[in-house]
Enzyme design. Structure first.
Site, mmCIF file in Angstrom:
data_model
loop_
_atom_site.group_PDB
_atom_site.id
_atom_site.type_symbol
_atom_site.label_atom_id
_atom_site.label_comp_id
_atom_site.label_asym_id
_atom_site.label_seq_id
_atom_site.Cartn_x
_atom_site.Cartn_y
_atom_site.Cartn_z
ATOM 1 N N GLU A 100 6.709 3.142 11.503
ATOM 2 C CA GLU A 100 5.272 3.144 11.757
ATOM 3 C C GLU A 100 4.922 2.096 12.822
ATOM 4 O OE1 GLU A 100 2.841 2.686 8.268
ATOM 5 O OE2 GLU A 100 0.976 2.711 9.415
ATOM 6 N N GLU A 127 0.840 -1.202 0.000
ATOM 7 C CA GLU A 127 0.000 0.000 0.000
ATOM 8 C C GLU A 127 0.881 1.261 0.000
ATOM 9 O OE1 GLU A 127 -1.260 2.866 2.968
ATOM 10 O OE2 GLU A 127 -2.112 1.004 3.734
ATOM 11 N N HIS A 128 1.939 1.265 0.823
ATOM 12 C CA HIS A 128 2.863 2.408 0.806
ATOM 13 C C HIS A 128 3.546 2.547 -0.559
ATOM 14 C CE1 HIS A 128 3.624 3.633 5.194
ATOM 15 N NE2 HIS A 128 2.563 2.842 5.214
#
Lengths: 451, 437
Positions: A150, A73-74
């Protein structure tokens, strides 16, 4: 964010193009390549939210590669054959829009919010990165550091985050829901460009995607744009059905105790494996939605709140929750944070006593009617947020539900009876299918005595 | 590939921002309360946003936490209703009331259905005008606030911002947490809470925004019913806060794998004539997510953080320019160096014409997208009134943004960004960093 939570539309290829099923202000189309388009109209402001949802999440990851769904997704912002790394978001911003993405167990989603006349441009770029992502080591290496940061921020810096991850691992004996979306650190550290490409090639295709357009747009216009931009992408003929390793029967209660010096408010939490919302079958889920409200919806009026937080209070905080929007399993939970000086064992006893009393006395009818009124009102309030509506549909459609299920949900809720609730409660409160967790700070004094 | 880019380019430069079409009507109630209204009858409910200027900074010396605790008690009983009866009635009405104490204001955010609006307003009036402050409710909520205070004391993000505020503002209310300390909270009496209520919720400081299914006339009558009987005048506003922090680093030792950093120095007030250039500048520095300098340099280029941002914080009595991020302990010193370098670079060289143009297109294009729901519109209208902006601000705001030149940005960059004054509060076990003096 660039992180987070699906329907087996098995027969997508046979569906004729642009067969609309309209109800209220929601219209759905199926393109020939299997892409589902959902249009939610709201013409109050000249803005539109465009979302691409993929029926793939962390629970679809291969063993040993936890975190790859979220990592990809990143990386989806790192360029295509037509766009430089970062250009996607730059173009969105240059058009006054904002964009982001999220990953959960059952889905991955990308969205932009822009002025309504920029919808075609958003579709053009989103369609481009559906099949033409281009990754280089130069882009992938720093992004791996970003997701590790993260994890540090969201999980490792949070006692509650670490505790939740441990409880989840204990809850699922076999199903990949036992792994957190962000992934185990040791596996994240080993993720590679090739892992991301493999995952992308397997799962990112029009026949695995749902595009939702919500806002100041008319269904026929959205359809024309979708056909222009998404319509020419070939379906992936090798797309596999979403079958995850299934849970064996749960026959032993599990208990997790996590001590962390950063904990200031200890609590006991118990999660029961519970039925989820299923296509055409949402009745038990609706009853459990009521049950959570009745037991722990409000500190002042719920069963746990009134029993434990008022009149000689033994708890600082109580709640109950039910998450039923899920492809494979739901969870029902109760939590009690005791007042200072009261142990977690005592808090657990309080919790069990209140639940046992509830199972004896049953549903308070006045409370039941109030909850029904609130559910009815929430349908009105929800109309104010077209983005929220878009998200509701996206999450449902990637979790095995249909548009009809989403639209039937308010009626299914209104049809719940007190008997349904008690039946669902009796079904779900089975300690063999539950994980009971204690989160607390280590007792420095006791440790010294022990040593 | 070339075709695709050119199409994008066209779309870029042809892009004219949509116009904000919100139609604000000022309303004055028969009793003299003023409000801004956006009528929209498409959904049968109304959002009300009510704010009282002053908020937690009205706390008197030794009574820190009084406003916060008082606000937490508004919903805990009124008249002959105790907290449970109050909550049950609210559930019957299916209305939602939220009360918050901020540094400079107390806010009441309410939404209610058209079908039972009068009953909902009568119920809200009880909370706002005649809360009971019963002893058992006080003790129950006090215990909850104590647990918040203890939780914050174990949370590196809270420690970082609390430390920065304490160093920056000292004994001014801005220098301490609005929940108070464990000691100050324990010392608060019922009389303190009644005094805080009388001082904070007064008609000389109230601002109202309403959006949704209601007419101006109905709104006026509603406001008199809701707020009539509150004191005409409240407590005096606090003095200007004196900024007391110099450049450097303050390390707060905390056992965690990732350090949290709050950094900044003095900022700019909202009524400063250069506020809009400063706002645009910050958008480029760190106010706009992925496109900002800080995000590009610290996250995208180097992977030193998951997220970094900066923001202007113009309080009523003090002004800050702040930023925040988290980095693993072994990498946080590197991240701080990158931030410092950006500060030096932008203070000296400003930003590029391209950056300015990109920021303008973004800010002007995004502005109309804000007005997308009753609650959001009511909120924005109250903020505008408290910032002393007129109802004509919305249609002219984008012109003001577009009028800013690169020279004006350079001037404000040289004034606003002060690398020598930049102070970093670091909470964690940072490698290679120590507290400076």
């Amino acid at each position: 964010m660039r992180n987070l939570h699906a329907t087996l539309l098995a027969a997508v290829f046979a569906v004729p193009a642009a067969m609309a099923t309209a109800a209220e202000n929601v219209t759905s189309f199926m393109l020939e390549n299997g892409l589902q388009l959902v249009v939610i109209e709201d013409h109050r402001a000249a803005a539109v939210t465009h979302m691409a949802w993929y029926r793939v999440g962390s629970a679809d990851e291969p063993p040993g590669k936890s975190g790859i769904a979220h990592f990809l997704e990143h990386l989806m912002f790192k360029g295509t054959d037509d766009l430089e790394p970062g250009e996607f978001s730059r173009v969105v911003r240059a058009n006054g829009g904002s964009d982001n993405a999220f990953t959960s167990y059952d889905y991955t989603g990308y969205f932009q919010r822009v002025a309504a006349d920029r919808l075609g441009l958003m579709m053009q770029m989103e369609a481009d990165r559906m099949r033409d992502l281009v990754l280089t080591e130069e882009e992938v290496a720093p992004e791996l550091q970003v997701i590790l940061e993260e994890r540090s921020q969201r999980t490792d810096s949070s006692p509650g985050g670490l505790f939740g991850e441990q409880r989840r691992a204990a809850m699922y004996l076999n199903h990949p829901y036992g792994r957190s979306v962000i992934g185990w650190r040791h596996e994240m550290e080993g993720l590679t460009l090739q892992d991301a490409v493999d995952f992308y090639d397997e799962h990112y295709a029009p026949n695995n995607a749902i595009v939702i357009v919500a806002g100041d747009v008319y269904p026929e216009d959205a359809l024309a744009l979708a056909k222009e931009h998404y319509g020419l992408i070939a379906a992936n003929p090798d797309l596999k059905p979403r079958v995850r390793p299934a849970e064996p029967p749960h026959i032993a209660e599990r208990r997790v105790v996590y001590e962390d010096p950063r904990v200031s408010t200890p609590y006991v939490i118990r999660s029961y494996l519970a039925p989820e919302r299923n296509a055409g079958d949402q009745k038990t889920a609706a009853a459990l939605t009521f049950l959570a409200e009745i037991l722990g919806g409000s500190s002042q009026t719920s069963v746990l709140g009134r029993s434990l937080q008022f009149v000689d209070p033994t708890a600082l905080f109580t709640t109950a929750f039910y998450s039923g929007l899920s492809l494979d399993h739901g969870e029902f939970g109760v939590l009690v944070a005791p007042v200072e000086g009261r142990s977690l064992e005592e808090a657990e006893d309080d919790m069990d006593r209140v639940i046992a009393e509830f199972m004896e006395t049953g549903v308070d009818l006045e409370q039941f009617e109030r909850i029904k009124m609130q559910i009815r009102a929430s349908e009105i309030y929800e109309l104010d947020s077209v983005q929220g509506t878009a998200r509701k549909y996206g999450a449902a459609l990637t979790s095995g539900l249909t548009i009809e299920d989403v639209q039937a949900w308010p009626e299914v809720l209104q049809a719940v009876t007190p008997e349904d609730i008690m039946e669902a409660a009796a079904q779900v409160f089975d300690r063999r299918r539950a994980v009971t967790g204690f989160l607390l700070a280590p007792e420095a004094a006791e440790q010294e005595v022990g040593q | 590939m070339i075709r695709f880019i050119s199409v994008l380019g066209l779309a870029l430069f042809a892009a004219l921002p949509a116009r904000a079409t919100v139609d604000i009507v000022p309303v004055t109630s028969p009793g003299g309360i003023t409000a801004w209204l956006v009528e929209d009858h498409s959904i049968p409910f109304v959002s009300l946003e009510i704010r009282f200027r002053g908020g937690a900074s009205l706390d008197l010396p030794g009574k820190r936490g009084a406003t916060y605790l008082m606000t937490g008690l508004l919903e805990e009983g009124t008249g002959n209703m105790d907290a449970i009866a109050y909550a049950q009635r609210l559930e019957e009405l299916a209305a939602s009331f939220e009360f918050e104490a901020y540094d400079d204001a107390i806010s009441i955010s309410a939404q209610m259905l058209t079908e039972n609006r009068d009953d909902a307003i009568a119920h809200l009036r009880g909370a706002v005008v005649s809360p009971s402050f019963s002893e058992d409710a006080i003790e129950r909520v006090r215990a909850q606030v104590q647990s918040i205070i203890m939780g914050d004391a174990n949370d590196p993000e809270d420690i970082a911002s609390a430390t920065f505020n304490q160093l920056a503002w000292g004994n001014h209310p801005y220098g301490s947490k609005r929940e108070g300390t464990a000691e100050s909270l324990a010392g608060l009496t019922r009389d303190d809470l009644i005094a805080a209520h009388q001082g904070a919720l007064a008609l000389d400081r109230v601002y109202v925004g309403a959006s949704g299914d209601i007419t101006g006339e109905e709104l006026g009558l509603l406001l008199d019913t809701l707020l009539g009987g509150l004191p005409a005048e409240g407590a005096p506003m606090p003095d200007r806060a004196d900024y007391a922090l110099n450049g450097g680093v303050s390390v707060v030792d905390f056992e965690t794998p990732q350090s949290v950093v709050v950094f900044g120095h003095q900022g700019i007030f909202r009524d400063d004539p250069d506020y809009i250039p400063a706002f645009i500048l910050n958008s480029v520095v760190g106010g706009s997510g992925f496109a900002s300098r800080l995000m590009t340099e610290v996250r995208e280029e180097r992977g030193l953080t998951y997220g970094i941002g900066s923001y202007l914080l113009p309080l009523d009595h003090g002004e800050l320019y702040l930023g925040q991020f988290s980095s693993d302990n072994e990498r946080v010193a590197d991240a701080i160096e990158v931030v410092r370098d950006q500060w030096v670079d932008i203070a000296e060289n400003g930003i590029t014409q391209d950056e300015l143009e990109a920021a303008k297109t973004y800010l002007t294009g995004a502005y109309p997208l804000r007005f997308d729901g009753n609650g959001r519109i009511a909120n924005i209208m109250v903020g505008m009134q408290m910032s002393d902006l007129g109802t004509d601000y919305i249609p002219t705001r984008n012109d003001k943004v577009n009028a800013v030149t690169l020279d004006e940005i350079r001037t404000i960059a040289a004034r606003l960004l002060q690398p020598e004054n930049l102070h970093f509060v670091v909470v964690g076990k940072p490698e290679g960093l120590e507290t400076t003096n």
